[in-house]
Design a protein around this motif. Structure first.
Motif, PDB file in Angstrom:
ATOM      1  N   ASN A  95       0.832  -1.206   0.000  1.00  0.00           N
ATOM      2  CA  ASN A  95       0.000   0.000   0.000  1.00  0.00           C
ATOM      3  C   ASN A  95       0.868   1.258   0.000  1.00  0.00           C
ATOM      4  O   ASN A  95       0.575   2.222  -0.702  1.00  0.00           O
ATOM      5  N   ARG A  96       1.912   1.241   0.784  1.00  0.00           N
ATOM      6  CA  ARG A  96       2.835   2.385   0.829  1.00  0.00           C
ATOM      7  C   ARG A  96       3.526   2.569  -0.530  1.00  0.00           C
ATOM      8  O   ARG A  96       3.691   3.683  -1.017  1.00  0.00           O
ATOM      9  N   ALA A  97       3.918   1.456  -1.148  1.00  0.00           N
ATOM     10  CA  ALA A  97       4.566   1.520  -2.460  1.00  0.00           C
ATOM     11  C   ALA A  97       3.607   2.060  -3.519  1.00  0.00           C
ATOM     12  O   ALA A  97       4.008   2.854  -4.376  1.00  0.00           O
ATOM     13  N   GLU A  98       2.343   1.663  -3.462  1.00  0.00           N
ATOM     14  CA  GLU A  98       1.358   2.163  -4.427  1.00  0.00           C
ATOM     15  C   GLU A  98       1.121   3.663  -4.240  1.00  0.00           C
ATOM     16  O   GLU A  98       0.985   4.402  -5.214  1.00  0.00           O
ATOM     17  N   ALA A  99       1.100   4.124  -2.991  1.00  0.00           N
ATOM     18  CA  ALA A  99       0.946   5.556  -2.731  1.00  0.00           C
ATOM     19  C   ALA A  99       2.158   6.339  -3.249  1.00  0.00           C
ATOM     20  O   ALA A  99       2.014   7.417  -3.840  1.00  0.00           O
ATOM     21  N   ALA A 100       3.351   5.787  -3.067  1.00  0.00           N
ATOM     22  CA  ALA A 100       4.571   6.433  -3.571  1.00  0.00           C
ATOM     23  C   ALA A 100       4.561   6.496  -5.095  1.00  0.00           C
ATOM     24  O   ALA A 100       5.000   7.488  -5.690  1.00  0.00           O
ATOM     25  N   LYS A 101       4.043   5.462  -5.726  1.00  0.00           N
ATOM     26  CA  LYS A 101       3.944   5.429  -7.187  1.00  0.00           C
ATOM     27  C   LYS A 101       3.033   6.549  -7.681  1.00  0.00           C
ATOM     28  O   LYS A 101       3.366   7.267  -8.629  1.00  0.00           O
ATOM     29  N   ILE A 102       1.894   6.709  -7.034  1.00  0.00           N
ATOM     30  CA  ILE A 102       0.940   7.763  -7.419  1.00  0.00           C
ATOM     31  C   ILE A 102       1.577   9.139  -7.252  1.00  0.00           C
ATOM     32  O   ILE A 102       1.465   9.999  -8.131  1.00  0.00           O
ATOM     33  N   ARG A 103       2.257   9.358  -6.119  1.00  0.00           N
ATOM     34  CA  ARG A 103       2.928  10.654  -5.895  1.00  0.00           C
ATOM     35  C   ARG A 103       3.975  10.936  -6.967  1.00  0.00           C
ATOM     36  O   ARG A 103       4.048  12.038  -7.503  1.00  0.00           O
ATOM     37  N   LYS A 117      14.501  12.880  -9.812  1.00  0.00           N
ATOM     38  CA  LYS A 117      14.231  12.265  -8.518  1.00  0.00           C
ATOM     39  C   LYS A 117      12.865  11.576  -8.529  1.00  0.00           C
ATOM     40  O   LYS A 117      12.706  10.484  -7.998  1.00  0.00           O
ATOM     41  N   ALA A 118      11.888  12.196  -9.165  1.00  0.00           N
ATOM     42  CA  ALA A 118      10.552  11.602  -9.261  1.00  0.00           C
ATOM     43  C   ALA A 118      10.579  10.327 -10.112  1.00  0.00           C
ATOM     44  O   ALA A 118       9.911   9.342  -9.781  1.00  0.00           O
ATOM     45  N   GLU A 119      11.353  10.337 -11.188  1.00  0.00           N
ATOM     46  CA  GLU A 119      11.454   9.141 -12.037  1.00  0.00           C
ATOM     47  C   GLU A 119      12.111   7.997 -11.279  1.00  0.00           C
ATOM     48  O   GLU A 119      11.689   6.837 -11.406  1.00  0.00           O
ATOM     49  N   LEU A 120      13.130   8.295 -10.473  1.00  0.00           N
ATOM     50  CA  LEU A 120      13.772   7.268  -9.667  1.00  0.00           C
ATOM     51  C   LEU A 120      12.799   6.732  -8.612  1.00  0.00           C
ATOM     52  O   LEU A 120      12.718   5.519  -8.386  1.00  0.00           O
ATOM     53  N   ALA A 121      12.027   7.626  -7.997  1.00  0.00           N
ATOM     54  CA  ALA A 121      11.020   7.203  -7.020  1.00  0.00           C
ATOM     55  C   ALA A 121       9.973   6.306  -7.680  1.00  0.00           C
ATOM     56  O   ALA A 121       9.513   5.328  -7.078  1.00  0.00           O
ATOM     57  N   LEU A 122       9.608   6.626  -8.915  1.00  0.00           N
ATOM     58  CA  LEU A 122       8.646   5.797  -9.647  1.00  0.00           C
ATOM     59  C   LEU A 122       9.219   4.403  -9.896  1.00  0.00           C
ATOM     60  O   LEU A 122       8.549   3.395  -9.674  1.00  0.00           O
ATOM     61  N   LYS A 123      10.476   4.325 -10.335  1.00  0.00           N
ATOM     62  CA  LYS A 123      11.117   3.018 -10.566  1.00  0.00           C
ATOM     63  C   LYS A 123      11.149   2.192  -9.287  1.00  0.00           C
ATOM     64  O   LYS A 123      10.873   0.994  -9.305  1.00  0.00           O
ATOM     65  N   ARG A 124      11.497   2.840  -8.186  1.00  0.00           N
ATOM     66  CA  ARG A 124      11.565   2.125  -6.914  1.00  0.00           C
ATOM     67  C   ARG A 124      10.199   1.616  -6.476  1.00  0.00           C
ATOM     68  O   ARG A 124      10.068   0.480  -6.014  1.00  0.00           O
ATOM     69  N   SER A 125       9.178   2.450  -6.623  1.00  0.00           N
ATOM     70  CA  SER A 125       7.847   2.032  -6.186  1.00  0.00           C
ATOM     71  C   SER A 125       7.312   0.897  -7.064  1.00  0.00           C
ATOM     72  O   SER A 125       6.707  -0.050  -6.559  1.00  0.00           O
ATOM     73  N   VAL A 126       7.551   0.961  -8.360  1.00  0.00           N
ATOM     74  CA  VAL A 126       7.114  -0.114  -9.262  1.00  0.00           C
ATOM     75  C   VAL A 126       7.836  -1.418  -8.908  1.00  0.00           C
ATOM     76  O   VAL A 126       7.225  -2.494  -8.880  1.00  0.00           O
ATOM     77  N   LEU A 127       9.132  -1.332  -8.609  1.00  0.00           N
ATOM     78  CA  LEU A 127       9.895  -2.514  -8.197  1.00  0.00           C
ATOM     79  C   LEU A 127       9.320  -3.096  -6.907  1.00  0.00           C
ATOM     80  O   LEU A 127       9.117  -4.306  -6.798  1.00  0.00           O
ATOM     81  N   ARG A 128       9.032  -2.247  -5.942  1.00  0.00           N
ATOM     82  CA  ARG A 128       8.463  -2.727  -4.674  1.00  0.00           C
ATOM     83  C   ARG A 128       7.119  -3.421  -4.899  1.00  0.00           C
ATOM     84  O   ARG A 128       6.857  -4.470  -4.323  1.00  0.00           O
ATOM     85  N   ILE A 129       6.274  -2.834  -5.738  1.00  0.00           N
ATOM     86  CA  ILE A 129       4.963  -3.428  -6.017  1.00  0.00           C
ATOM     87  C   ILE A 129       5.148  -4.797  -6.679  1.00  0.00           C
ATOM     88  O   ILE A 129       4.498  -5.782  -6.299  1.00  0.00           O
ATOM     89  N   ARG A 130       6.025  -4.861  -7.661  1.00  0.00           N
ATOM     90  CA  ARG A 130       6.289  -6.121  -8.368  1.00  0.00           C
ATOM     91  C   ARG A 130       6.800  -7.201  -7.408  1.00  0.00           C
ATOM     92  O   ARG A 130       6.367  -8.351  -7.441  1.00  0.00           O
ATOM     93  N   MET A 131       7.708  -6.818  -6.517  1.00  0.00           N
ATOM     94  CA  MET A 131       8.255  -7.781  -5.568  1.00  0.00           C
ATOM     95  C   MET A 131       7.201  -8.209  -4.543  1.00  0.00           C
ATOM     96  O   MET A 131       7.132  -9.379  -4.171  1.00  0.00           O
ATOM     97  N   ALA A 132       6.381  -7.270  -4.089  1.00  0.00           N
ATOM     98  CA  ALA A 132       5.323  -7.605  -3.132  1.00  0.00           C
ATOM     99  C   ALA A 132       4.323  -8.578  -3.759  1.00  0.00           C
ATOM    100  O   ALA A 132       3.829  -9.493  -3.099  1.00  0.00           O
ATOM    101  N   ASP A 133       4.029  -8.387  -5.040  1.00  0.00           N
ATOM    102  CA  ASP A 133       3.106  -9.274  -5.745  1.00  0.00           C
ATOM    103  C   ASP A 133       3.679 -10.694  -5.855  1.00  0.00           C
ATOM    104  O   ASP A 133       2.925 -11.664  -5.836  1.00  0.00           O
ATOM    105  N   LYS A 134       4.994 -10.818  -5.983  1.00  0.00           N
ATOM    106  CA  LYS A 134       5.624 -12.136  -6.056  1.00  0.00           C
ATOM    107  C   LYS A 134       5.498 -12.893  -4.732  1.00  0.00           C
ATOM    108  O   LYS A 134       5.541 -14.099  -4.701  1.00  0.00           O
ATOM    109  N   ASN A 135       5.372 -12.143  -3.651  1.00  0.00           N
ATOM    110  CA  ASN A 135       5.335 -12.737  -2.327  1.00  0.00           C
ATOM    111  C   ASN A 135       3.967 -13.319  -1.968  1.00  0.00           C
ATOM    112  O   ASN A 135       3.811 -13.940  -0.942  1.00  0.00           O
ATOM    113  N   LYS A 136       2.973 -13.102  -2.814  1.00  0.00           N
ATOM    114  CA  LYS A 136       1.610 -13.589  -2.508  1.00  0.00           C
ATOM    115  C   LYS A 136       1.529 -15.088  -2.511  1.00  0.00           C
ATOM    116  O   LYS A 136       2.150 -15.784  -3.185  1.00  0.00           O
TER     117      LYS A 136
END
Length: 136
Positions: A95-103, A117-136
């Motif tokens: 949820n935190r990663a999805e909020a960071a992606k939107i910001r 800096k915003a583009e790097l934050a977007l890459k990081r948030s997308v990576l976090r979301i992808r990794m969290a989805d793998k953990n399901k």
């Protein structure tokens, strides 16, 4: 790989803690120049890490983590990664990663602030979301 396969020491350090310290038969991660795979006895080198998936291969198992930025020193029998941040999938708050992606997307759309800096934050948030989805 056989149980007697060559191994190297892998140490991953963040500003907060020692994230990982153990053996590996093969390590994969993303650099600013592209993906790299490292076996024991790799030619000595230093690389700049870009956000991506870290894969640690050892004893026929692969452990993955989100590796965000940093540097890696590769010496024949060891790799030392100094990471800005690295997270196991089960430790990621999706949820935190999805909020960071939107910001980050809003900052890029509005051309507000430091776009790099915003583009790097977007890459990081997308990576976090992808990794969290793998953990399901």
């Amino acid at each position: 790989m056989a149980d007697n396969a060559a191994r190297m020491q892998l140490k991953i350090i963040t500003p907060e803690k020692e994230f990982y310290n153990g053996e590996a038969e093969f390590v994969e991660f993303t650099t600013v120049e592209g993906d790299i795979g490292v076996y024991p006895r790799h030619v000595p080198t230093t690389v700049v890490i870009a956000p991506g998936v870290l894969k640690i291969h050892n004893k026929k198992q692969v452990r993955e983590a989100a590796l965000h930025s940093g540097f890696a020193e590769i010496l024949g029998d060891r790799i030392t990664i100094l990471a800005e941040a690295v997270e196991w999938p089960e430790d990621i708050d999706k949820n935190r990663a999805e909020a960071a992606k939107i910001r980050a997307e809003r900052k890029i759309e509005d051309n507000a602030g430091d776009i790099g800096k915003a583009e790097l934050a977007l890459k990081r948030s997308v990576l976090r979301i992808r990794m969290a989805d793998k953990n399901k």
